[in-house]
Design an enzyme around this catalytic site. Structure first.
Site, PDB file in Angstrom:
ATOM      1  N   GLY A  97     -10.695  15.968 -29.118  1.00  0.00           N
ATOM      2  CA  GLY A  97      -9.359  16.550 -29.019  1.00  0.00           C
ATOM      3  C   GLY A  97      -8.732  16.667 -30.399  1.00  0.00           C
ATOM      4  N   ALA A  98      -9.589  16.916 -31.405  1.00  0.00           N
ATOM      5  CA  ALA A  98      -9.144  16.900 -32.803  1.00  0.00           C
ATOM      6  C   ALA A  98      -8.249  18.071 -33.174  1.00  0.00           C
ATOM      7  CB  ALA A  98     -10.367  16.877 -33.726  1.00  0.00           C
TER       8      ALA A  98
ATOM      9  N   GLY B 245      -5.764  19.084 -31.292  1.00  0.00           N
ATOM     10  CA  GLY B 245      -4.526  18.949 -30.526  1.00  0.00           C
ATOM     11  C   GLY B 245      -3.321  18.534 -31.362  1.00  0.00           C
ATOM     12  N   ASP B 246      -2.170  18.598 -30.727  1.00  0.00           N
ATOM     13  CA  ASP B 246      -0.895  18.287 -31.371  1.00  0.00           C
ATOM     14  C   ASP B 246      -0.821  16.821 -31.794  1.00  0.00           C
ATOM     15  OD1 ASP B 246       1.901  18.893 -32.051  1.00  0.00           O
ATOM     16  OD2 ASP B 246       2.372  17.564 -30.391  1.00  0.00           O
TER      17      ASP B 246
ATOM     18  N   ARG C 168     -13.154  22.276 -28.507  1.00  0.00           N
ATOM     19  CA  ARG C 168     -13.817  23.520 -28.107  1.00  0.00           C
ATOM     20  C   ARG C 168     -13.752  24.607 -29.179  1.00  0.00           C
ATOM     21  NH1 ARG C 168     -15.613  24.966 -23.304  1.00  0.00           N
ATOM     22  NH2 ARG C 168     -15.432  23.587 -21.514  1.00  0.00           N
TER      23      ARG C 168
ATOM     24  N   VAL D   5     -17.665  18.892 -24.009  1.00  0.00           N
ATOM     25  CA  VAL D   5     -17.860  17.488 -23.641  1.00  0.00           C
ATOM     26  C   VAL D   5     -18.835  17.298 -22.486  1.00  0.00           C
ATOM     27  CG1 VAL D   5     -15.613  16.736 -24.502  1.00  0.00           C
ATOM     28  CG2 VAL D   5     -15.829  17.460 -22.111  1.00  0.00           C
TER      29      VAL D   5
ATOM     30  N   ASP E 296      -0.740   2.433 -26.306  1.00  0.00           N
ATOM     31  CA  ASP E 296       0.631   2.696 -25.878  1.00  0.00           C
ATOM     32  C   ASP E 296       1.465   2.575 -27.148  1.00  0.00           C
ATOM     33  OD1 ASP E 296       3.289   2.513 -25.084  1.00  0.00           O
ATOM     34  OD2 ASP E 296       2.857   1.358 -23.279  1.00  0.00           O
ATOM     35  N   HIS E 297       1.918   3.716 -27.673  1.00  0.00           N
ATOM     36  CA  HIS E 297       2.543   3.680 -28.997  1.00  0.00           C
ATOM     37  C   HIS E 297       3.794   2.809 -29.037  1.00  0.00           C
ATOM     38  CE1 HIS E 297       4.937   6.996 -27.264  1.00  0.00           C
ATOM     39  NE2 HIS E 297       5.857   6.661 -28.140  1.00  0.00           N
TER      40      HIS E 297
ATOM     41  N   HIS F 183       5.288   2.379 -20.849  1.00  0.00           N
ATOM     42  CA  HIS F 183       6.229   1.868 -21.845  1.00  0.00           C
ATOM     43  C   HIS F 183       7.233   0.871 -21.250  1.00  0.00           C
ATOM     44  CE1 HIS F 183       4.437   5.089 -23.968  1.00  0.00           C
ATOM     45  NE2 HIS F 183       5.271   6.043 -23.618  1.00  0.00           N
TER      46      HIS F 183
ATOM     47  N   LYS G  95      19.132  10.478 -27.924  1.00  0.00           N
ATOM     48  CA  LYS G  95      17.777   9.926 -27.992  1.00  0.00           C
ATOM     49  C   LYS G  95      17.883   8.486 -28.464  1.00  0.00           C
ATOM     50  CE  LYS G  95      13.424  10.361 -30.594  1.00  0.00           C
ATOM     51  NZ  LYS G  95      12.502  10.224 -29.469  1.00  0.00           N
TER      52      LYS G  95
END
Length: 482
Positions: free
Chosen positions: A13-14, A16-17, A47, A87, A178-179, A241, A341
């Site tokens: 998934g390199a 990706g965002d 991909r 994959v 889990d960030h 979280h 936020k």
């Protein structure tokens, strides 16, 4: 001087965002601090048909705002290679193995491999099986797998997923990221609780009135409408979280600060969560257009069902079924398109028994983000005649400069993986206990398809959220004015 680590990263998934926003900057910071230097390499796979040069430019773009120099960015990105990858295709893993072995030799990495699965969880089992069968798992170094959420969509699917991964990797090789567990002030919870006698002695049901957790975003679903409409706030935020924070706030003191002892206490806590009376103790909501019309309603977002019943807001009362915590309500809320936020914890103490004076609330606020630090509000005599009280705040807030210079969550977690430290990652037992709790709520809401409370964008949620606390004679401590 930092100790240099040896590792080959293979990122699925390199393109990706997440990889661009979080992973590449985090790896670069580890590089600038000397944890990664001469003996590391990264293979990005996805991909898309990218060349190594194109991929290295993507990496350089990702670190543009934090690079120390053009030369430094160039040297860092030279450790990156790209391989277009399906994959499900075994042949691709053979090619991947050849590239991995060659980089292992070129950079003298000694067989240490970290596989980062930044893809849909539907592919996790497929990838881990191929990694084992096509022998990308080495015999002479460590092999660790980092898994991004969501880990399943309920207890049943997460168990199937876990069993599939466990066919190829042991639990101690898995790092469910889990960030929030990498955030400085979340990690500070245990330090505040267990290294300050004044807090530790008053952290009990005789003195605490409630604990409140608020994780709110002012943004909507952005480009994630399709994913979010299947997930909702309950699965997206509460299952991971929120419940991880609950466990840190209420777990018993571990025998020592070790991965096994911390996990043991967190698991015991999560397994003691009382199954909620959903109708009485949990509220959902969905954002409508803002009063000024600047923000559209959730149902009008791209790739969202125009009649969607998906919740963008959750508030609830969590009860821990133990003598120690049964009488201390833990109120949680999380939502999108909220007034501000913020991620914060408010711990409210009961008023003194005799109440000689006109006292205000005594409370501890832990600011997780965007502000970091904590504040304690106490009562003090107002200067002048009489014995009139006024609240005073003792503050330990970090400056913007300190926050900016502090390691970001992904940087700390990626370093933990390099060190083999699993303390700040979710163990399977914790994931299972969390899903069991959340599934009960989800099932109740799935049966009630008639209505969902709405709230205007940029508010603090539906009225039902305030009513939830009013039933207990309480109110939300954090309540920014509309």
């Amino acid at each position: 001087m930092s100790t240099e680590k040896k590792a080959l990263y293979i990122i699925f998934g390199a393109t990706g965002d997440l990889a661009s926003r979080k992973l590449y900057p985090a790896l670069y910071r580890l590089y600038t601090k000397g944890y990664l230097k001469d003996h590391f390499a990264v293979i990005g796979t996805a991909r898309r048909e990218w060349s190594d040069e194109y991929y290295q430019n993507v990496v350089k773009d990702a670190i543009e705002s934090i690079k120390e120099s053009d030369q430094d960015a160039e040297e860092f990105s030279s450790h990156f290679r790209y391989q277009s990858h399906n994959v499900k295709d075994s042949e691709h893993y053979h090619t991947l193995k050849e590239l991995a072995d060659s980089l292992d030799s070129e950079y003298a990495i000694d067989g240490n491999r970290i596989f980062y699965l930044s893809m849909s969880p539907t592919f996790f089992g497929t990838i881990t099986t191929h990694l084992r069968d096509q022998e990308l798992v080495t015999q002479n170094g460590f092999n660790r797998v980092i898994i991004e959420k969501p880990f399943g969509t309920d207890l049943e699917s997460s168990k199937e997923l876990n069993d599939e991964i466990n066919d190829s990797f042991d639990e101690d090789q898995l790092y469910r990221i889990d960030h929030y567990l990498g955030k400085e002030m979340v990690q500070d919870i245990l330090a505040l609780r267990f290294s300050n006698r004044i807090i530790q002695e008053s952290w009990n049901p005789e003195t605490l009135s409630s604990i409140q957790i608020t994780l709110t975003e002012d943004l909507g679903v952005e480009e994630r409408g399709e994913y979010y409409d299947k997930s909702g706030a309950l699965r997206d935020m509460v299952q991971n979280h929120v419940l991880q924070i609950v466990s840190l706030l209420t777990m018993d003191e571990p025998d020592s600060f070790s991965t096994d002892n911390v996990r043991k206490e967190k698991l015991a806590l999560l397994e003691s969560l009382k199954q909620p009376d959903v109708k009485e103790e949990f509220v959902r909501g969905q954002y409508q257009a803002s009063k000024d019309g600047a923000c559209k309603a959730y149902r009008d977002e791209e790739k969202v069902d125009p009649e969607s019943m998906t919740e963008t807001f959750v508030a609830g009362k969590i009860v821990i079924d133990s003598d120690k915590w049964r009488n201390v309500p833990i109120y949680i809320r999380t939502g999108k398109r909220m007034k501000e936020k913020t991620s914060r914890i408010d711990v409210l103490w009961k008023k003194t028994e005799k109440q000689l004076f006109d006292e205000s609330d005594s409370l501890l606020t832990i600011h997780i983000s965007p502000e970091e630090g904590f504040e304690i509000q106490l009562n003090d005599k107002a200067i002048g005649p009489g014995m009139h009280m006024h609240p005073v705040t003792l503050s330990s807030m970090r400056s913007e400069e300190t926050i900016k210079e502090s390691p970001e969550a992904y940087e700390k977690l990626l370093l933990d993986v390099l060190d083999g430290d699993e303390t700040h990652f979710a163990h399977w037992g914790e994931v299972a206990a969390s899903w069991k709790f959340v599934d009960h709520i989800r099932n109740a809401w799935n049966e009630d398809t008639e209505s969902i409370p709405f709230y205007p964008a940029h508010s603090m949620g539906p009225q039902e959220s305030d009513d939830l606390l009013l039933k207990d004679g309480q109110k939300w401590i954090y309540n920014p004015k509309s």
